[in-house]
Design a protein around this motif. Structure first.
Motif, PDB file in Angstrom:
ATOM      1  N   ALA A   6       8.047 -31.732   1.272  1.00 12.86           N
ATOM      2  CA  ALA A   6       8.555 -30.517   1.906  1.00 12.86           C
ATOM      3  C   ALA A   6       7.544 -29.971   2.902  1.00 12.86           C
ATOM      4  CB  ALA A   6       8.876 -29.476   0.836  1.00 12.86           C
ATOM      5  N   ALA A   7       8.057 -29.342   3.939  1.00 12.67           N
ATOM      6  CA  ALA A   7       7.195 -28.765   4.979  1.00 12.67           C
ATOM      7  C   ALA A   7       7.925 -27.593   5.614  1.00 12.67           C
ATOM      8  CB  ALA A   7       6.829 -29.814   6.028  1.00 12.67           C
ATOM      9  N   GLY A   8       7.171 -26.775   6.320  1.00 17.50           N
ATOM     10  CA  GLY A   8       7.738 -25.624   7.011  1.00 17.50           C
ATOM     11  C   GLY A   8       7.336 -25.624   8.472  1.00 17.50           C
ATOM     12  N   LEU A   9       7.987 -24.769   9.238  1.00 15.39           N
ATOM     13  CA  LEU A   9       7.716 -24.634  10.663  1.00 15.39           C
ATOM     14  C   LEU A   9       7.293 -23.205  10.958  1.00 15.39           C
ATOM     15  CD1 LEU A   9       7.922 -25.628  13.672  1.00 15.39           C
ATOM     16  CD2 LEU A   9      10.311 -24.828  13.601  1.00 15.39           C
ATOM     17  N   ALA A  10       6.191 -23.031  11.684  1.00 15.33           N
ATOM     18  CA  ALA A  10       5.781 -21.726  12.191  1.00 15.33           C
ATOM     19  C   ALA A  10       6.073 -21.693  13.687  1.00 15.33           C
ATOM     20  CB  ALA A  10       4.294 -21.491  11.935  1.00 15.33           C
ATOM     21  N   ILE A  11       6.713 -20.631  14.149  1.00 14.79           N
ATOM     22  CA  ILE A  11       7.184 -20.577  15.532  1.00 14.79           C
ATOM     23  C   ILE A  11       7.192 -19.135  16.016  1.00 14.79           C
ATOM     24  CG2 ILE A  11       9.623 -20.377  14.847  1.00 14.79           C
ATOM     25  CD1 ILE A  11      10.294 -22.222  17.243  1.00 14.79           C
ATOM     26  N   THR A  12       6.965 -18.935  17.302  1.00 14.95           N
ATOM     27  CA  THR A  12       7.039 -17.602  17.890  1.00 14.95           C
ATOM     28  C   THR A  12       8.499 -17.179  18.010  1.00 14.95           C
ATOM     29  OG1 THR A  12       5.026 -18.073  19.165  1.00 14.95           O
ATOM     30  CG2 THR A  12       6.352 -16.189  19.863  1.00 14.95           C
ATOM     31  N   TRP A  13       8.818 -15.989  17.491  1.00 20.18           N
ATOM     32  CA  TRP A  13      10.208 -15.542  17.452  1.00 20.18           C
ATOM     33  C   TRP A  13      10.301 -14.086  17.913  1.00 20.18           C
ATOM     34  CZ3 TRP A  13      14.128 -18.521  17.590  1.00 20.18           C
ATOM     35  CH2 TRP A  13      15.416 -18.047  17.322  1.00 20.18           C
ATOM     36  N   ASP A  14      11.149 -13.853  18.916  1.00 18.40           N
ATOM     37  CA  ASP A  14      11.307 -12.536  19.525  1.00 18.40           C
ATOM     38  C   ASP A  14      12.388 -11.753  18.795  1.00 18.40           C
ATOM     39  OD1 ASP A  14      11.581 -10.302  21.158  1.00 18.40           O
ATOM     40  OD2 ASP A  14      11.260 -11.443  23.002  1.00 18.40           O
ATOM     41  N   LEU A  15      12.033 -10.546  18.345  1.00 14.83           N
ATOM     42  CA  LEU A  15      12.970  -9.695  17.620  1.00 14.83           C
ATOM     43  C   LEU A  15      13.203  -8.367  18.340  1.00 14.83           C
ATOM     44  CD1 LEU A  15      11.482 -10.558  14.180  1.00 14.83           C
ATOM     45  CD2 LEU A  15      13.860 -10.970  14.805  1.00 14.83           C
ATOM     46  N   GLY A  16      13.130  -8.408  19.657  1.00 16.56           N
ATOM     47  CA  GLY A  16      13.432  -7.227  20.451  1.00 16.56           C
ATOM     48  C   GLY A  16      12.448  -6.109  20.223  1.00 16.56           C
ATOM     49  N   GLY A  17      12.989  -4.924  19.872  1.00 20.06           N
ATOM     50  CA  GLY A  17      12.145  -3.744  19.721  1.00 20.06           C
ATOM     51  C   GLY A  17      11.183  -3.802  18.558  1.00 20.06           C
ATOM     52  N   VAL A  18      11.413  -4.684  17.592  1.00 17.71           N
ATOM     53  CA  VAL A  18      10.501  -4.814  16.455  1.00 17.71           C
ATOM     54  C   VAL A  18       9.232  -5.552  16.854  1.00 17.71           C
ATOM     55  CG1 VAL A  18      10.258  -5.799  14.137  1.00 17.71           C
ATOM     56  CG2 VAL A  18      12.401  -4.721  14.816  1.00 17.71           C
ATOM     57  N   GLY A  19       9.338  -6.423  17.843  1.00 18.92           N
ATOM     58  CA  GLY A  19       8.181  -7.182  18.306  1.00 18.92           C
ATOM     59  C   GLY A  19       8.487  -8.665  18.397  1.00 18.92           C
ATOM     60  N   CYS A  20       7.476  -9.426  18.750  1.00 20.34           N
ATOM     61  CA  CYS A  20       7.580 -10.883  18.860  1.00 20.34           C
ATOM     62  C   CYS A  20       6.361 -11.465  18.161  1.00 20.34           C
ATOM     63  CB  CYS A  20       7.622 -11.295  20.335  1.00 20.34           C
ATOM     64  SG  CYS A  20       7.717 -13.074  20.612  1.00 20.34           S
ATOM     65  N   TYR A  21       6.597 -12.260  17.123  1.00 19.68           N
ATOM     66  CA  TYR A  21       5.518 -12.701  16.247  1.00 19.68           C
ATOM     67  C   TYR A  21       5.577 -14.213  16.009  1.00 19.68           C
ATOM     68  CZ  TYR A  21       5.662  -7.708  15.149  1.00 19.68           C
ATOM     69  OH  TYR A  21       5.680  -6.344  15.231  1.00 19.68           O
TER      70      TYR A  21
END
Length: 510
Positions: free
Chosen positions: A51-66
């Motif tokens: 098993a593995a996971g993915l870390a990625i930049t994700w934009d959530l509008g006014g909440v921020g982009c992380y």
């Protein structure tokens, strides 16, 4: 191979930003993998089973982009819904921290617990919808993720506020606040900005600058700063004594890189000369600087640990009352996915502890706001969890090189010639500004004060200037005029409340 489908506003994403993305395995350790976005899917061709996971930049509008991770997932024929898996990971992390922090039945945590139950119900709704309709489920998952990020930061700050009260009421020492200085800046205008905002200075001492020619040391700048600190009654943190970064090592040292015994002799001699000279003036020695993440000498892990043992031994022998600190550079460890000659940060920390190195504390740099490895924006719950991960090591922690931008404008004076876009690194709530920089500083400072094992908090730069890794990250502008973060840090050190944004604006206009 892991496959994800990504949606934005219920429609397949035409272009997925993979900058900063990486795959991780057990214990969140990054693994080597090829990540490709095509045909509305993200494909992760990992090179290890399991098993593995993915870390990625994700934009959530006014909440921020992380930069956000999924949970670890098994391979399956049907692609995963990225929106849903990011929400699942955030809910999981929040659940775990509520358990770690004993908030389930805390009488004053009813509000954050209620908010958690609401976002959990949103996730369950999205999970059910995903069985038949990825598009509709993605909208619900995005709402769940946005709200859970807000709940996560609120929960982290609630927990921090509780522990700050306990720390202030106990006999444990308070948090020392400092700032990294530029050794060449010896002008009085620069130095006069430091006393009001610092308890100590962090003085870089690159080997390249101290000994540009073999056996020809130059200590004039370091002498001047140590003497200034003594006159001002400020503490001195110095280092790193050894770093494998190319801009830290002298050119002549490359002669010995294939002769380890001679290299170790050179390293030990350098550390001995510096520590003997400043043993009575430096309270905290940063012995190793990021050797876990940068291995320009291409040494094996065993030889890196041997040099680490030698350096720590010299420091604790010559300056037994000083703290010997090992820095864990790029503490989320993304670099390990691309460079097998490095060591994941927590593995390096555990190995240093298990091998009985003579050191007292770890240093954790917290720089965010630039689209380069280790500097993408993360939320406060991730920051708090990162610090908690070091608690089992039983060592103190120093927070170093803190910094985020005060503006999103390109800066041609930075280390990248202004060619990298600050916005591509993400956002903490909003577009970077002086007020947002100050709010981030206050939040992270509150988190660090709440951790009784954290001994100091050090900002990465006093003033903007050439060569900054994070543009606009100084407490002051290039002309040494103070930013809001500087004013608020001074007020916090004096036990005063920081200025509200409208008050700060009015004072700036004056």
């Amino acid at each position: 191979m892991l496959r994800f489908e990504a949606y934005r506003n219920g429609k397949p994403v035409q272009h997925v930003d993979l900058s900063g993305a990486y795959v991780f395995g057990q214990d969140d350790i990054p693994v080597r993998a090829d990540i490709v976005a095509a045909d509305h899917q993200i494909r992760c061709m990992k090179r290890i089973p399991g098993a593995a996971g993915l870390a990625i930049t994700w934009d959530l509008g006014g909440v921020g982009c992380y930069l956000l991770p999924t949970t670890r997932l098994p391979e399956q024929k049907r692609p995963f819904l990225l929106n849903l898996e990011l929400a699942r990971a955030q809910i999981t992390r929040l659940f775990q921290k509520r358990e770690d922090w004993a908030l389930f039945d805390h009488p004053k945590a009813r509000a954050v617990n209620r908010a958690f139950h609401e976002v959990r119900d949103l996730f369950v709704k999205a999970l059910r919808t995903s069985v038949t309709d990825f598009a509709a489920a993605s909208v619900q998952a995005d709402e769940c993720l946005a709200r859970s990020l807000t709940v996560g930061e609120t929960t982290a700050m609630f927990h921090a506020d509780r522990l700050v009260l306990k720390r202030s009421a106990s006999a444990s020492p308070g948090l020392a606040v400092g700032c990294r200085v530029e050794p060449a800046r010896l002008d009085s205008e620069y130095q006069d900005r430091l006393p009001d905002c610092t308890d100590f200075i962090h003085l870089p001492i690159p080997w390249r600058d101290l000994e540009p020619t073999e056996r020809a040391s130059r200590f004039s700048q370091t002498d001047a700063w140590c003497n200034w600190a003594a006159r001002q009654g400020k503490g001195v943190h110095a280092g790193p004594l050894l770093s494998f970064a190319p801009d830290q090592l002298p050119d002549w040292l490359s002669v010995w890189k294939n002769d380890f015994e001679s290299l170790r002799t050179q390293v030990a001699g350098h550390v001995r000369r510096v520590v003997e000279r400043y043993a009575n003036q430096v309270q905290v020695w940063h012995v190793l600087g990021g050797v876990n993440a940068c291995n320009s000498l291409n040494l094996s892990f065993d030889r890196i640990m041997e040099l680490a043992r030698t350096c720590c031994q010299v420091v604790k022998t010559l300056a037994p009352r000083s703290e010997a600190v090992i820095e864990l550079a790029l503490p989320w460890g993304e670099y390990y996915a691309h460079n097998p000659r490095t060591v994941p940060p927590l593995l390096f920390a555990d190995t240093a502890y298990q091998n009985d190195l003579r050191f007292d504390a770890f240093a954790i740099p917290l720089e965010m706001g630039m689209p380069i490895e280790g500097r993408y924006v993360r939320d406060l719950l991730q920051v708090s969890a990162l610090l908690d991960n070091l608690l089992p090591q039983g060592k103190r922690v120093h927070i170093t090189s803190c910094g985020v931008p005060s503006s999103a404008r390109p800066d041609p004076r930075d280390a990248w010639g202004g060619e990298k876009s600050i916005s591509e690194a993400g956002r903490w709530h909003d577009v970077w500004s002086e007020s947002l920089q100050s709010r981030w500083m206050q939040s992270v400072l509150q988190l660090t004060v709440s951790k009784p094992f954290v001994g100091s908090f050090c900002w990465g730069r006093l003033a903007d200037g050439p060569g900054q890794v994070i543009p606009h990250a100084g407490l002051c502008n290039a002309d040494l005029s103070p930013k809001q973060a500087y004013a608020d840090l001074c007020r916090l050190r004096n036990g005063e409340e920081p200025l509200r944004d409208d008050d700060a604006q009015a004072e700036a206009e004056k």
